[in-house]
Design a protein around this motif. Structure first.
Motif, PDB file in Angstrom:
ATOM      1  N   ASN A   1      14.237  -9.759   2.045  1.00  0.00           N
ATOM      2  CA  ASN A   1      15.089 -11.012   2.540  1.00  0.00           C
ATOM      3  C   ASN A   1      15.714 -10.761   3.750  1.00  0.00           C
ATOM      4  O   ASN A   1      16.685  -9.982   3.812  1.00  0.00           O
ATOM      5  CB  ASN A   1      15.917 -11.388   1.345  1.00  0.00           C
ATOM      6  CG  ASN A   1      16.859 -12.537   1.524  1.00  0.00           C
ATOM      7  OD1 ASN A   1      17.812 -12.519   2.436  1.00  0.00           O
ATOM      8  ND2 ASN A   1      16.603 -13.490   0.659  1.00  0.00           N
ATOM      9  N   ILE A   2      15.419 -11.502   4.756  1.00  0.00           N
ATOM     10  CA  ILE A   2      16.121 -11.305   6.053  1.00  0.00           C
ATOM     11  C   ILE A   2      17.633 -11.475   6.104  1.00  0.00           C
ATOM     12  O   ILE A   2      18.498 -10.909   6.665  1.00  0.00           O
ATOM     13  CB  ILE A   2      15.618 -12.438   7.217  1.00  0.00           C
ATOM     14  CG1 ILE A   2      13.797 -11.770   7.538  1.00  0.00           C
ATOM     15  CG2 ILE A   2      16.226 -12.408   8.420  1.00  0.00           C
ATOM     16  CD1 ILE A   2      13.192 -12.872   8.201  1.00  0.00           C
ATOM     17  N   ARG A   3      18.023 -12.861   5.529  1.00  0.00           N
ATOM     18  CA  ARG A   3      19.431 -12.990   5.305  1.00  0.00           C
ATOM     19  C   ARG A   3      20.217 -11.793   4.629  1.00  0.00           C
ATOM     20  O   ARG A   3      21.324 -11.561   5.310  1.00  0.00           O
ATOM     21  CB  ARG A   3      19.679 -14.173   4.597  1.00  0.00           C
ATOM     22  CG  ARG A   3      21.019 -14.732   4.265  1.00  0.00           C
ATOM     23  CD  ARG A   3      21.236 -16.042   3.867  1.00  0.00           C
ATOM     24  NE  ARG A   3      20.991 -17.173   4.671  1.00  0.00           N
ATOM     25  CZ  ARG A   3      21.772 -17.403   5.585  1.00  0.00           C
ATOM     26  NH1 ARG A   3      23.094 -16.908   5.791  1.00  0.00           N
ATOM     27  NH2 ARG A   3      21.347 -18.307   6.459  1.00  0.00           N
ATOM     28  N   ARG A   4      19.690 -11.312   3.653  1.00  0.00           N
ATOM     29  CA  ARG A   4      20.575 -10.240   2.834  1.00  0.00           C
ATOM     30  C   ARG A   4      20.582  -9.051   3.904  1.00  0.00           C
ATOM     31  O   ARG A   4      21.503  -8.259   4.035  1.00  0.00           O
ATOM     32  CB  ARG A   4      19.895 -10.027   1.495  1.00  0.00           C
ATOM     33  CG  ARG A   4      20.401  -8.933   0.724  1.00  0.00           C
ATOM     34  CD  ARG A   4      19.808  -8.380  -0.331  1.00  0.00           C
ATOM     35  NE  ARG A   4      18.411  -7.599   0.372  1.00  0.00           N
ATOM     36  CZ  ARG A   4      16.948  -7.968  -0.103  1.00  0.00           C
ATOM     37  NH1 ARG A   4      16.930  -8.801  -1.102  1.00  0.00           N
ATOM     38  NH2 ARG A   4      16.158  -7.205   0.428  1.00  0.00           N
ATOM     39  N   ASP A   5      19.371  -8.855   4.479  1.00  0.00           N
ATOM     40  CA  ASP A   5      19.325  -7.360   5.226  1.00  0.00           C
ATOM     41  C   ASP A   5      20.215  -7.470   6.368  1.00  0.00           C
ATOM     42  O   ASP A   5      20.823  -6.339   6.756  1.00  0.00           O
ATOM     43  CB  ASP A   5      17.671  -7.083   5.793  1.00  0.00           C
ATOM     44  CG  ASP A   5      17.000  -6.781   4.536  1.00  0.00           C
ATOM     45  OD1 ASP A   5      17.210  -6.587   3.590  1.00  0.00           O
ATOM     46  OD2 ASP A   5      15.882  -6.688   4.919  1.00  0.00           O
ATOM     47  N   LEU A   6      20.192  -8.689   6.925  1.00  0.00           N
ATOM     48  CA  LEU A   6      21.129  -8.927   8.335  1.00  0.00           C
ATOM     49  C   LEU A   6      22.520  -8.838   7.725  1.00  0.00           C
ATOM     50  O   LEU A   6      23.303  -8.497   8.562  1.00  0.00           O
ATOM     51  CB  LEU A   6      20.717 -10.259   9.099  1.00  0.00           C
ATOM     52  CG  LEU A   6      21.321 -10.461  10.503  1.00  0.00           C
ATOM     53  CD1 LEU A   6      21.197  -9.350  11.323  1.00  0.00           C
ATOM     54  CD2 LEU A   6      20.639 -11.763  11.233  1.00  0.00           C
ATOM     55  N   ASN A   7      22.943  -9.541   6.852  1.00  0.00           N
ATOM     56  CA  ASN A   7      24.326  -9.379   6.278  1.00  0.00           C
ATOM     57  C   ASN A   7      24.764  -7.951   5.946  1.00  0.00           C
ATOM     58  O   ASN A   7      25.685  -7.538   6.448  1.00  0.00           O
ATOM     59  CB  ASN A   7      24.457 -10.128   5.007  1.00  0.00           C
ATOM     60  CG  ASN A   7      24.890 -11.615   5.300  1.00  0.00           C
ATOM     61  OD1 ASN A   7      25.501 -11.890   5.922  1.00  0.00           O
ATOM     62  ND2 ASN A   7      24.352 -12.668   4.519  1.00  0.00           N
ATOM     63  N   LEU A   8      23.751  -7.284   5.471  1.00  0.00           N
ATOM     64  CA  LEU A   8      24.060  -5.870   5.088  1.00  0.00           C
ATOM     65  C   LEU A   8      24.401  -5.083   6.470  1.00  0.00           C
ATOM     66  O   LEU A   8      25.129  -4.250   6.596  1.00  0.00           O
ATOM     67  CB  LEU A   8      23.003  -5.319   4.423  1.00  0.00           C
ATOM     68  CG  LEU A   8      23.013  -5.278   2.927  1.00  0.00           C
ATOM     69  CD1 LEU A   8      21.875  -4.774   2.372  1.00  0.00           C
ATOM     70  CD2 LEU A   8      24.313  -4.852   2.027  1.00  0.00           C
ATOM     71  N   ALA A   9      23.134  -5.338   7.617  1.00  0.00           N
ATOM     72  CA  ALA A   9      23.380  -4.613   8.857  1.00  0.00           C
ATOM     73  C   ALA A   9      24.970  -4.987   9.467  1.00  0.00           C
ATOM     74  O   ALA A   9      25.530  -4.098  10.197  1.00  0.00           O
ATOM     75  CB  ALA A   9      22.128  -5.003   9.746  1.00  0.00           C
ATOM     76  N   ILE A  10      25.283  -6.102   9.513  1.00  0.00           N
ATOM     77  CA  ILE A  10      26.503  -6.695  10.001  1.00  0.00           C
ATOM     78  C   ILE A  10      27.416  -5.949   9.277  1.00  0.00           C
ATOM     79  O   ILE A  10      28.602  -5.412   9.866  1.00  0.00           O
ATOM     80  CB  ILE A  10      26.594  -8.136  10.145  1.00  0.00           C
ATOM     81  CG1 ILE A  10      25.640  -8.656  10.985  1.00  0.00           C
ATOM     82  CG2 ILE A  10      28.206  -8.442  10.413  1.00  0.00           C
ATOM     83  CD1 ILE A  10      25.611 -10.373  10.801  1.00  0.00           C
ATOM     84  N   ALA A  11      27.577  -5.644   8.106  1.00  0.00           N
ATOM     85  CA  ALA A  11      28.773  -5.285   7.255  1.00  0.00           C
ATOM     86  C   ALA A  11      28.909  -3.748   7.441  1.00  0.00           C
ATOM     87  O   ALA A  11      29.678  -3.270   7.350  1.00  0.00           O
ATOM     88  CB  ALA A  11      28.422  -5.481   5.829  1.00  0.00           C
ATOM     89  N   ARG A  12      27.538  -3.025   7.685  1.00  0.00           N
ATOM     90  CA  ARG A  12      27.760  -1.711   8.057  1.00  0.00           C
ATOM     91  C   ARG A  12      28.255  -1.293   9.446  1.00  0.00           C
ATOM     92  O   ARG A  12      28.278  -0.295   9.883  1.00  0.00           O
ATOM     93  CB  ARG A  12      26.464  -1.063   7.850  1.00  0.00           C
ATOM     94  CG  ARG A  12      25.935  -0.943   6.509  1.00  0.00           C
ATOM     95  CD  ARG A  12      24.661  -0.022   6.122  1.00  0.00           C
ATOM     96  NE  ARG A  12      23.582  -0.556   6.846  1.00  0.00           N
ATOM     97  CZ  ARG A  12      22.472  -1.267   5.854  1.00  0.00           C
ATOM     98  NH1 ARG A  12      22.808  -1.186   4.434  1.00  0.00           N
ATOM     99  NH2 ARG A  12      21.558  -1.667   6.340  1.00  0.00           N
ATOM    100  N   ASP A  13      28.234  -2.350  10.244  1.00  0.00           N
ATOM    101  CA  ASP A  13      28.665  -2.073  11.448  1.00  0.00           C
ATOM    102  C   ASP A  13      30.071  -2.279  11.721  1.00  0.00           C
ATOM    103  O   ASP A  13      30.502  -3.078  11.561  1.00  0.00           O
ATOM    104  CB  ASP A  13      27.827  -2.976  12.667  1.00  0.00           C
ATOM    105  CG  ASP A  13      28.221  -2.629  14.138  1.00  0.00           C
ATOM    106  OD1 ASP A  13      29.006  -3.042  14.650  1.00  0.00           O
ATOM    107  OD2 ASP A  13      27.137  -2.137  14.644  1.00  0.00           O
ATOM    108  N   ALA A  14      30.805  -1.144  12.415  1.00  0.00           N
ATOM    109  CA  ALA A  14      32.292  -0.987  12.403  1.00  0.00           C
ATOM    110  C   ALA A  14      32.887  -2.277  13.136  1.00  0.00           C
ATOM    111  O   ALA A  14      33.970  -2.766  12.713  1.00  0.00           O
ATOM    112  CB  ALA A  14      32.513   0.418  13.016  1.00  0.00           C
ATOM    113  N   ALA A  15      32.102  -2.599  14.241  1.00  0.00           N
ATOM    114  CA  ALA A  15      32.821  -3.805  15.053  1.00  0.00           C
ATOM    115  C   ALA A  15      32.627  -4.912  14.508  1.00  0.00           C
ATOM    116  O   ALA A  15      33.325  -6.054  14.494  1.00  0.00           O
ATOM    117  CB  ALA A  15      32.345  -3.470  16.424  1.00  0.00           C
ATOM    118  N   LEU A  16      31.316  -5.195  14.419  1.00  0.00           N
ATOM    119  CA  LEU A  16      30.496  -6.707  13.917  1.00  0.00           C
ATOM    120  C   LEU A  16      31.166  -7.157  12.546  1.00  0.00           C
ATOM    121  O   LEU A  16      31.290  -8.168  12.435  1.00  0.00           O
ATOM    122  CB  LEU A  16      29.091  -6.693  13.788  1.00  0.00           C
ATOM    123  CG  LEU A  16      28.486  -6.236  15.379  1.00  0.00           C
ATOM    124  CD1 LEU A  16      26.951  -6.490  15.289  1.00  0.00           C
ATOM    125  CD2 LEU A  16      28.917  -7.453  16.384  1.00  0.00           C
TER     126      LEU A  16
END
Length: 66
Positions: A1-16
Motif C-alpha cells: 500500500n503506497i499510502r501506508r508506506d509513504l506515511n511510514l517513511a515520513i514518520a521515520r524521517d526526523a525532519a519531515l
C-alpha cells in the motif's frame, strides 16, 4: 500500500515527521502538498516517495517556508 508506506517513511524521517505534509495517491501517482522548512526537505520528500514500491511519479507541491 503506497499510502501506508509513504506515511511510514515520513514518520521515520526526523525532519519531515514534524512538517504539515499531505498527499494523494492515484494509480501510482503521488501528489504532495504542505509546508517544509528547507529546499533539502522538499527534495527529500521526492526521494522518499520515489523509493516506494508502485510509485510512478511525484507531483511535489510542497512550499518552503521562509
Amino acid at each position: 500500500n503506497i499510502r501506508r508506506d509513504l506515511n511510514l517513511a515520513i514518520a521515520r524521517d526526523a525532519a519531515l515527521k514534524n512538517r504539515e505534509i499531505s498527499f494523494i495517491v492515484t494509480n501510482g501517482d503521488v501528489s504532495v502538498t504542505g509546508t517544509v522548512q528547507t529546499e533539502d526537505e522538499r527534495k527529500k520528500m521526492n526521494d522518499l516517495a520515489m523509493n516506494i514500491d508502485g510509485v510512478k511519479s511525484v507531483a511535489n507541491g510542497l512550499w518552503v517556508a521562509e
